[in-house]
Write a protein that holds these residues in place. Structure first.
Motif, short mmCIF file in Angstrom:
data_model
loop_
_atom_site.label_atom_id
_atom_site.label_comp_id
_atom_site.label_asym_id
_atom_site.label_seq_id
_atom_site.Cartn_x
_atom_site.Cartn_y
_atom_site.Cartn_z
N GLU A 12 0.78 -1.15 -0.03
CA GLU A 12 -0.16 -0.16 -0.03
C GLU A 12 0.89 1.22 -0.12
O GLU A 12 2.05 0.99 0.59
CB GLU A 12 -0.92 -0.13 1.06
CG GLU A 12 -1.97 1.33 1.08
CD GLU A 12 -3.11 1.35 0.02
OE1 GLU A 12 -2.48 2.08 -0.78
OE2 GLU A 12 -3.72 0.74 -0.09
N LEU A 105 -2.35 -4.59 6.42
CA LEU A 105 -2.06 -3.08 5.92
C LEU A 105 -2.32 -2.28 6.95
O LEU A 105 -3.13 -2.26 7.76
CB LEU A 105 -3.28 -2.69 4.80
CG LEU A 105 -3.71 -3.58 3.54
CD1 LEU A 105 -4.67 -2.98 3.00
CD2 LEU A 105 -2.42 -3.41 2.57
N GLY A 110 -4.36 2.06 4.86
CA GLY A 110 -4.27 0.66 5.25
C GLY A 110 -5.52 0.66 6.33
O GLY A 110 -6.71 0.63 6.07
#
Length: 121
Positions: A12, A105, A110
């Motif tokens: 991410e 995440l 996240g």
């Protein structure tokens, strides 16, 4: 017994990118592959989503996203009848049904925007 199909989602575009990679590596190291069929989906720092089929060690050391031969673009389906993701492979999309997504995440893109996935039973 049929193995459950699980996506481990990592990476991410976040300041916590490296933490996600280390955490995903730890999850994978401890996942029972006899019980689960695992699909690795990584999100690059730039926000691109890929199914990663290469060496798992490359996740921990951060080089997974340089391994072009083992990366296929993916998108998650919003269609509940599919219950999974679409993977671009050799110019065609293939549907991959899954039972569960395990997001690993962190940070602003996240855990702060935790992704909820709903899949067909």
């Amino acid at each position: 017994m049929e193995r459950k199909r699980i996506v481990v989602l990592f990476g991410e575009c976040s300041t916590e990118y490296e933490v996600s990679l280390q955490s995903a590596a730890a999850v994978l190291e401890n996942m029972n592959v006899e019980r689960y069929e695992v699909f690795l989906i990584g999100i690059t720092r730039g926000g691109d989503w890929y199914r990663y089929t290469g060496e798992r060690e490359k996740i921990a050391d951060g080089t997974w996203c340089e391994d072009d031969a083992h990366m296929n673009r993916v998108v998650f389906s919003q269609d509940r009848s599919l219950g999974g993701f679409l993977e671009l492979y050799n110019g065609r999309y293939f549907a991959r049904g899954i039972d569960l997504a395990f997001p690993v995440l962190y940070g602003k893109n996240g855990e702060d925007r935790l992704l909820w996935f709903s899949f067909a039973a």
